[in-house]
Design a protein around this motif. Structure first.
Motif, PDB file in Angstrom:
ATOM      1  N   SER A  48      -9.002   8.893   5.711  1.00 38.51           N
ATOM      2  CA  SER A  48      -9.085   7.962   6.837  1.00 38.51           C
ATOM      3  C   SER A  48      -7.866   8.085   7.737  1.00 38.51           C
ATOM      4  O   SER A  48      -7.984   8.106   8.967  1.00 38.51           O
ATOM      5  N   PHE A  52      -7.769   8.964  11.706  1.00 42.67           N
ATOM      6  CA  PHE A  52      -7.142   8.117  12.724  1.00 42.67           C
ATOM      7  C   PHE A  52      -6.122   8.904  13.537  1.00 42.67           C
ATOM      8  O   PHE A  52      -5.996   8.716  14.754  1.00 42.67           O
ATOM      9  N   VAL A  55      -7.928  10.955  16.155  1.00 46.67           N
ATOM     10  CA  VAL A  55      -8.400  10.104  17.254  1.00 46.67           C
ATOM     11  C   VAL A  55      -7.244   9.704  18.161  1.00 46.67           C
ATOM     12  O   VAL A  55      -7.354   9.736  19.396  1.00 46.67           O
ATOM     13  N   ALA A  56      -6.116   9.340  17.567  1.00 46.19           N
ATOM     14  CA  ALA A  56      -4.994   8.813  18.336  1.00 46.19           C
ATOM     15  C   ALA A  56      -4.253   9.878  19.120  1.00 46.19           C
ATOM     16  O   ALA A  56      -3.803   9.635  20.246  1.00 46.19           O
ATOM     17  N   ALA A  68     -12.645  14.376  13.542  1.00 47.67           N
ATOM     18  CA  ALA A  68     -12.265  13.003  13.208  1.00 47.67           C
ATOM     19  C   ALA A  68     -13.418  12.271  12.535  1.00 47.67           C
ATOM     20  O   ALA A  68     -13.220  11.545  11.545  1.00 47.67           O
ATOM     21  N   LEU A  72     -13.419  10.676   8.733  1.00 51.31           N
ATOM     22  CA  LEU A  72     -13.626   9.244   8.531  1.00 51.31           C
ATOM     23  C   LEU A  72     -14.880   8.961   7.702  1.00 51.31           C
ATOM     24  O   LEU A  72     -14.890   8.030   6.893  1.00 51.31           O
ATOM     25  N   ARG A 107      -7.257  -0.153   6.963  1.00 51.24           N
ATOM     26  CA  ARG A 107      -8.159   0.794   7.618  1.00 51.24           C
ATOM     27  C   ARG A 107      -8.805   0.186   8.868  1.00 51.24           C
ATOM     28  O   ARG A 107      -8.953   0.867   9.892  1.00 51.24           O
ATOM     29  N   MET A 110      -6.356  -0.115  11.929  1.00 50.64           N
ATOM     30  CA  MET A 110      -5.832   1.193  12.285  1.00 50.64           C
ATOM     31  C   MET A 110      -6.836   1.999  13.100  1.00 50.64           C
ATOM     32  O   MET A 110      -6.450   2.767  13.995  1.00 50.64           O
ATOM     33  N   LEU A 111      -8.122   1.847  12.819  1.00 48.98           N
ATOM     34  CA  LEU A 111      -9.130   2.534  13.617  1.00 48.98           C
ATOM     35  C   LEU A 111      -9.036   2.117  15.079  1.00 48.98           C
ATOM     36  O   LEU A 111      -9.012   2.963  15.986  1.00 48.98           O
ATOM     37  N   HIS A 112      -8.956   0.813  15.318  1.00 49.80           N
ATOM     38  CA  HIS A 112      -8.937   0.325  16.696  1.00 49.80           C
ATOM     39  C   HIS A 112      -7.600   0.632  17.380  1.00 49.80           C
ATOM     40  O   HIS A 112      -7.567   0.858  18.600  1.00 49.80           O
ATOM     41  N   ALA A 114      -5.933   3.361  16.808  1.00 52.75           N
ATOM     42  CA  ALA A 114      -6.082   4.775  17.156  1.00 52.75           C
ATOM     43  C   ALA A 114      -6.905   4.923  18.428  1.00 52.75           C
ATOM     44  O   ALA A 114      -6.584   5.738  19.306  1.00 52.75           O
ATOM     45  N   TYR A 183     -17.782   4.957  13.319  1.00 49.93           N
ATOM     46  CA  TYR A 183     -17.315   6.325  13.078  1.00 49.93           C
ATOM     47  C   TYR A 183     -18.238   7.329  13.751  1.00 49.93           C
ATOM     48  O   TYR A 183     -17.777   8.298  14.364  1.00 49.93           O
TER      49      TYR A 183
END
Length: 224
Positions: A48, A52, A55-56, A68, A72, A107, A110-112, A114, A183
């Motif tokens: 994960s 991230f 993505v970031a 990515a 994920l 998790r 951190m997704l948002h 990124a 995802y």
């Protein structure tokens, strides 16, 4: 191995029909090579985190979006596998469950974060409203996750729909709230207008679902 899965009734469609079956296969493989549930949890976190990071920081190309998404999706499947492995081997523990929840709690925001980073750098700071939307999504998702977990421990778990009673359509209604569905939406990340539209729809859907869910849990706790 089938008996090590949780009941799927009422769970979001992706989690129910895609992620948990993938997790079952991953749990069987982990058991074959001798991994512990905690090791699977940490492996899930590593996949994960790598997703991230892509993505970031990576340019929003189709190759990066595909990479990515794969990272994920694997991390999410392993997130299901650790619990299934623990039930399969009879090695479940409060410490393992705690670790799983802590990783999930990290998790989700951190997704948002990124995605916020991707929005910011690809527009050179010009789409700050999209960055703000991603930060709002991180807050809403984290509050909903924490509120749901806390309500379970405070006694409202008994108010949930009993296993085996939720119709299949409920799983499809909940699909937009499944992080696995988000995802998959990352595949559209290279097309900014398309991804932004999907992302904002999911944000609004999550706000409404979280409001209803948390209100229901609060009402159930008040009735105890």
């Amino acid at each position: 191995m089938e008996g090590s899965q949780k009941p799927g009734d009422g769970e979001p469609a992706y989690l129910r029909w895609v992620n948990r079956p993938l997790g079952r296969r991953a749990a069987a493989l982990a058991h074959t090579v001798g991994l512990t549930p905690d090791a699977v949890t940490w492996t899930s976190a590593a996949f994960s985190l790598a997703g991230f990071a892509v993505v970031a920081a990576a340019p929003p190309t189709f190759a990066a979006a595909l990479g990515a998404t794969l990272l994920l999706v694997i991390g999410y499947a392993l997130d299901s596998a650790d619990g299934q492995l623990a039930r399969l081997t009879g090695t479940g523990s409060h410490a393992g469950e705690w670790l799983d929840h802590v990783v999930d709690a990290a998790r989700i925001p951190m997704l948002h974060l990124a995605i916020a980073s991707s929005f910011f750098f690809r527009s050179h700071g010009g789409s700050l409203w999209l960055v703000a939307a991603a930060l709002a999504f991180a807050v809403v998702s984290s509050v909903w996750f924490f509120g749901s977990i806390l309500a379970s421990h405070l006694g409202s778990a008994s108010s949930r729909t009993a296993p085996g009673t939720a119709p299949a359509w409920v799983s499809f209604v909940k699909l937009p709230n499944d992080i696995g569905f988000l995802y998959l939406c990352l595949l559209t990340l290279p097309v900014l207008w398309l991804f932004a539209g999907l992302y904002l729809f999911l944000l609004l859907y999550t706000v409404m679902a979280a409001t209803v869910s948390l209100h229901r849990k609060h009402r159930a706790l008040r009735s105890l």
